[in-house]
Design a protein around this motif. Structure first.
Motif, PDB file in Angstrom:
ATOM      1  N   TRP A  33     -25.764  12.885  65.823  1.00  0.00           N
ATOM      2  CA  TRP A  33     -26.536  12.365  66.948  1.00  0.00           C
ATOM      3  C   TRP A  33     -26.946  13.529  67.835  1.00  0.00           C
ATOM      4  O   TRP A  33     -26.349  14.603  67.829  1.00  0.00           O
ATOM      5  CB  TRP A  33     -25.733  11.326  67.731  1.00  0.00           C
ATOM      6  CG  TRP A  33     -24.432  11.806  68.291  1.00  0.00           C
ATOM      7  CD1 TRP A  33     -24.214  12.384  69.505  1.00  0.00           C
ATOM      8  CD2 TRP A  33     -23.139  11.726  67.660  1.00  0.00           C
ATOM      9  NE1 TRP A  33     -22.879  12.679  69.677  1.00  0.00           N
ATOM     10  CE2 TRP A  33     -22.211  12.279  68.557  1.00  0.00           C
ATOM     11  CE3 TRP A  33     -22.701  11.226  66.422  1.00  0.00           C
ATOM     12  CZ2 TRP A  33     -20.852  12.365  68.252  1.00  0.00           C
ATOM     13  CZ3 TRP A  33     -21.347  11.312  66.126  1.00  0.00           C
ATOM     14  CH2 TRP A  33     -20.439  11.864  67.031  1.00  0.00           C
ATOM     15  N   GLU A  34     -27.988  13.283  68.606  1.00  0.00           N
ATOM     16  CA  GLU A  34     -28.554  14.306  69.478  1.00  0.00           C
ATOM     17  C   GLU A  34     -28.282  13.938  70.929  1.00  0.00           C
ATOM     18  O   GLU A  34     -28.370  12.765  71.304  1.00  0.00           O
ATOM     19  CB  GLU A  34     -30.061  14.388  69.228  1.00  0.00           C
ATOM     20  CG  GLU A  34     -30.765  15.514  69.981  1.00  0.00           C
ATOM     21  CD  GLU A  34     -32.241  15.598  69.626  1.00  0.00           C
ATOM     22  OE1 GLU A  34     -32.950  16.399  70.269  1.00  0.00           O
ATOM     23  OE2 GLU A  34     -32.682  14.866  68.716  1.00  0.00           O
ATOM     24  N   GLY A  35     -27.950  14.946  71.738  1.00  0.00           N
ATOM     25  CA  GLY A  35     -27.642  14.635  73.121  1.00  0.00           C
ATOM     26  C   GLY A  35     -27.821  15.814  74.056  1.00  0.00           C
ATOM     27  O   GLY A  35     -27.944  16.966  73.638  1.00  0.00           O
ATOM     28  N   ILE A  36     -27.863  15.499  75.335  1.00  0.00           N
ATOM     29  CA  ILE A  36     -27.778  16.476  76.420  1.00  0.00           C
ATOM     30  C   ILE A  36     -26.367  16.344  76.986  1.00  0.00           C
ATOM     31  O   ILE A  36     -25.917  15.238  77.293  1.00  0.00           O
ATOM     32  CB  ILE A  36     -28.825  16.208  77.506  1.00  0.00           C
ATOM     33  CG1 ILE A  36     -30.239  16.387  76.944  1.00  0.00           C
ATOM     34  CG2 ILE A  36     -28.614  17.126  78.710  1.00  0.00           C
ATOM     35  CD1 ILE A  36     -31.341  15.913  77.891  1.00  0.00           C
ATOM     36  N   TYR A  37     -25.680  17.477  77.119  1.00  0.00           N
ATOM     37  CA  TYR A  37     -24.295  17.481  77.553  1.00  0.00           C
ATOM     38  C   TYR A  37     -24.164  18.324  78.812  1.00  0.00           C
ATOM     39  O   TYR A  37     -24.485  19.506  78.806  1.00  0.00           O
ATOM     40  CB  TYR A  37     -23.389  18.033  76.443  1.00  0.00           C
ATOM     41  CG  TYR A  37     -23.473  17.215  75.178  1.00  0.00           C
ATOM     42  CD1 TYR A  37     -22.587  16.177  74.958  1.00  0.00           C
ATOM     43  CD2 TYR A  37     -24.461  17.468  74.235  1.00  0.00           C
ATOM     44  CE1 TYR A  37     -22.671  15.404  73.806  1.00  0.00           C
ATOM     45  CE2 TYR A  37     -24.561  16.693  73.087  1.00  0.00           C
ATOM     46  CZ  TYR A  37     -23.667  15.661  72.883  1.00  0.00           C
ATOM     47  OH  TYR A  37     -23.766  14.895  71.754  1.00  0.00           O
ATOM     48  N   ILE A  38     -23.694  17.691  79.890  1.00  0.00           N
ATOM     49  CA  ILE A  38     -23.537  18.376  81.170  1.00  0.00           C
ATOM     50  C   ILE A  38     -22.059  18.341  81.539  1.00  0.00           C
ATOM     51  O   ILE A  38     -21.498  17.277  81.810  1.00  0.00           O
ATOM     52  CB  ILE A  38     -24.376  17.704  82.270  1.00  0.00           C
ATOM     53  CG1 ILE A  38     -25.838  17.591  81.839  1.00  0.00           C
ATOM     54  CG2 ILE A  38     -24.266  18.490  83.582  1.00  0.00           C
ATOM     55  CD1 ILE A  38     -26.695  16.764  82.782  1.00  0.00           C
ATOM     56  N   LYS A  39     -21.440  19.517  81.531  1.00  0.00           N
ATOM     57  CA  LYS A  39     -20.004  19.608  81.778  1.00  0.00           C
ATOM     58  C   LYS A  39     -19.733  19.943  83.234  1.00  0.00           C
ATOM     59  O   LYS A  39     -20.476  20.706  83.861  1.00  0.00           O
ATOM     60  CB  LYS A  39     -19.396  20.690  80.884  1.00  0.00           C
ATOM     61  CG  LYS A  39     -17.877  20.722  80.860  1.00  0.00           C
ATOM     62  CD  LYS A  39     -17.382  21.742  79.846  1.00  0.00           C
ATOM     63  CE  LYS A  39     -15.865  21.762  79.772  1.00  0.00           C
ATOM     64  NZ  LYS A  39     -15.373  22.747  78.779  1.00  0.00           N
ATOM     65  N   CYS A  40     -18.669  19.371  83.793  1.00  0.00           N
ATOM     66  CA  CYS A  40     -18.293  19.683  85.169  1.00  0.00           C
ATOM     67  C   CYS A  40     -16.984  20.473  85.187  1.00  0.00           C
ATOM     68  O   CYS A  40     -16.355  20.695  84.155  1.00  0.00           O
ATOM     69  CB  CYS A  40     -18.181  18.410  86.007  1.00  0.00           C
ATOM     70  SG  CYS A  40     -16.695  17.431  85.711  1.00  0.00           S
ATOM     71  N   ARG A  41     -16.579  20.886  86.383  1.00  0.00           N
ATOM     72  CA  ARG A  41     -15.407  21.756  86.537  1.00  0.00           C
ATOM     73  C   ARG A  41     -14.145  21.168  85.938  1.00  0.00           C
ATOM     74  O   ARG A  41     -13.309  21.891  85.373  1.00  0.00           O
ATOM     75  CB  ARG A  41     -15.183  22.028  88.029  1.00  0.00           C
ATOM     76  CG  ARG A  41     -13.882  22.756  88.359  1.00  0.00           C
ATOM     77  CD  ARG A  41     -13.644  22.826  89.854  1.00  0.00           C
ATOM     78  NE  ARG A  41     -13.695  21.531  90.486  1.00  0.00           N
ATOM     79  CZ  ARG A  41     -12.685  20.649  90.495  1.00  0.00           C
ATOM     80  NH1 ARG A  41     -11.531  20.943  89.897  1.00  0.00           N
ATOM     81  NH2 ARG A  41     -12.818  19.485  91.098  1.00  0.00           N
ATOM     82  N   THR A  42     -13.952  19.858  86.022  1.00  0.00           N
ATOM     83  CA  THR A  42     -12.709  19.249  85.554  1.00  0.00           C
ATOM     84  C   THR A  42     -12.602  19.212  84.031  1.00  0.00           C
ATOM     85  O   THR A  42     -11.538  18.922  83.499  1.00  0.00           O
ATOM     86  CB  THR A  42     -12.583  17.815  86.086  1.00  0.00           C
ATOM     87  OG1 THR A  42     -13.598  17.000  85.483  1.00  0.00           O
ATOM     88  CG2 THR A  42     -12.716  17.775  87.603  1.00  0.00           C
ATOM     89  N   GLY A  43     -13.710  19.485  83.347  1.00  0.00           N
ATOM     90  CA  GLY A  43     -13.728  19.393  81.889  1.00  0.00           C
ATOM     91  C   GLY A  43     -14.387  18.128  81.389  1.00  0.00           C
ATOM     92  O   GLY A  43     -14.777  18.033  80.222  1.00  0.00           O
ATOM     93  N   CYS A  44     -14.515  17.133  82.260  1.00  0.00           N
ATOM     94  CA  CYS A  44     -15.254  15.920  81.912  1.00  0.00           C
ATOM     95  C   CYS A  44     -16.726  16.265  81.715  1.00  0.00           C
ATOM     96  O   CYS A  44     -17.249  17.184  82.345  1.00  0.00           O
ATOM     97  CB  CYS A  44     -15.088  14.899  83.031  1.00  0.00           C
ATOM     98  SG  CYS A  44     -16.158  13.460  82.913  1.00  0.00           S
TER      99      CYS A  44
END
Length: 255
Positions: A46-57
């Motif tokens: 699957w194709e996606g946009i992934y935006i990670k935050c400081r907590t790792g989520c």
């Protein structure tokens, strides 16, 4: 202490059509630790946009997969020490299903535990599952990098009220709190740093699936993001030091 008190948000996703998805691709250039990629497993991709935050989520935007869908993935805060499968012992009356996601070479990635049909990508409008990672050493993981987003604060969606009972049943095991009013359903999911992600669901007549309205993301200290016009969407800063991504034709309501 029960396992439910050891569970936190791992990641969450929404699904968009191809045109809407493509209009959000500039986010990957404007935000640190945001990527556009294709995930490959032993039985699909699957194709996606992934935006990670400081907590790792991380926040995942899927391209034409699980249409009108919302997904919530939960994992133990300390996966080395907590067996995620114990959720079945904590809630033995629930109809648990399980399976394994594998990498292209066949190595196990994680086991999934859920109440829904996890593998049905067409008919499942809400997917909440617990991840039991198969811990292994890999040398090809990305380097640690600063994140533009400190944490996720609030996701707002719209859903046909005829889907409410299924939503409640599929999410009965989720950690945190759930609240219901006549027109809104609110989930508060714990993150690794003790804060909650609020998912506010506006209930409307009918059986429509999820429609994305907005997401508020707290910016890391010293980070700033210029206003972006993104097709049907726009992204802009707020007075609270947050970045809001929202659908243009909708003004989200507070709960």
């Amino acid at each position: 202490m029960g396992i439910e008190n050891q569970l936190v948000l791992d990641h969450f996703y929404i699904s968009l059509d191809a045109e809407s998805f493509d209009s959000l691709l500039p986010l990957t250039a404007g935000l640190k630790n945001a990527v556009h990629s294709k995930v490959q497993t032993d039985n699909g991709s699957w194709e996606g946009i992934y935006i990670k935050c400081r907590t790792g989520c991380y926040f995942e935007i899927l391209k034409e997969r699980r249409p009108g869908g919302l997904g919530i993935a939960i994992s133990p805060i300390y996966p080395h020490y907590v067996d995620a499968a114990k959720i079945c012992e904590r809630y033995p009356a629930l109809p648990w299903r399980s399976g394994t996601r594998r990498l292209p070479d066949g190595q196990p990635w994680f086991d999934w535990l859920t109440l829904g049909d996890y593998l049905n990508i067409e008919d499942t409008f809400f997917n909440s599952w617990l991840m039991k990672y198969h811990l292994s050493h890999r040398d090809n993981r990305p380097e640690v990098a600063r994140c533009t987003i400190d944490r996720y604060c609030r996701l707002e969606l719209r859903l046909g009220i005829e889907n409410l009972e299924a939503l409640k049943q599929l999410g009965a095991w989720l950690p945190g709190r759930q609240r219901l009013s006549e027109t809104k359903y609110l989930l508060e999911l714990p993150d690794r740093d003790g804060n909650d992600l609020q998912i506010a669901i506006n209930l409307i007549p009918g059986a429509s699936r999820f429609k994305f309205l907005s997401i508020d993301m707290e910016l890391s200290r010293g980070e700033a993001v210029p206003k972006m016009e993104l097709g049907r969407f726009k992204a802009h800063g707020t007075k609270q030091g947050r970045l809001r991504l929202e659908t243009r034709e909708v003004t989200p309501n507070s709960l």
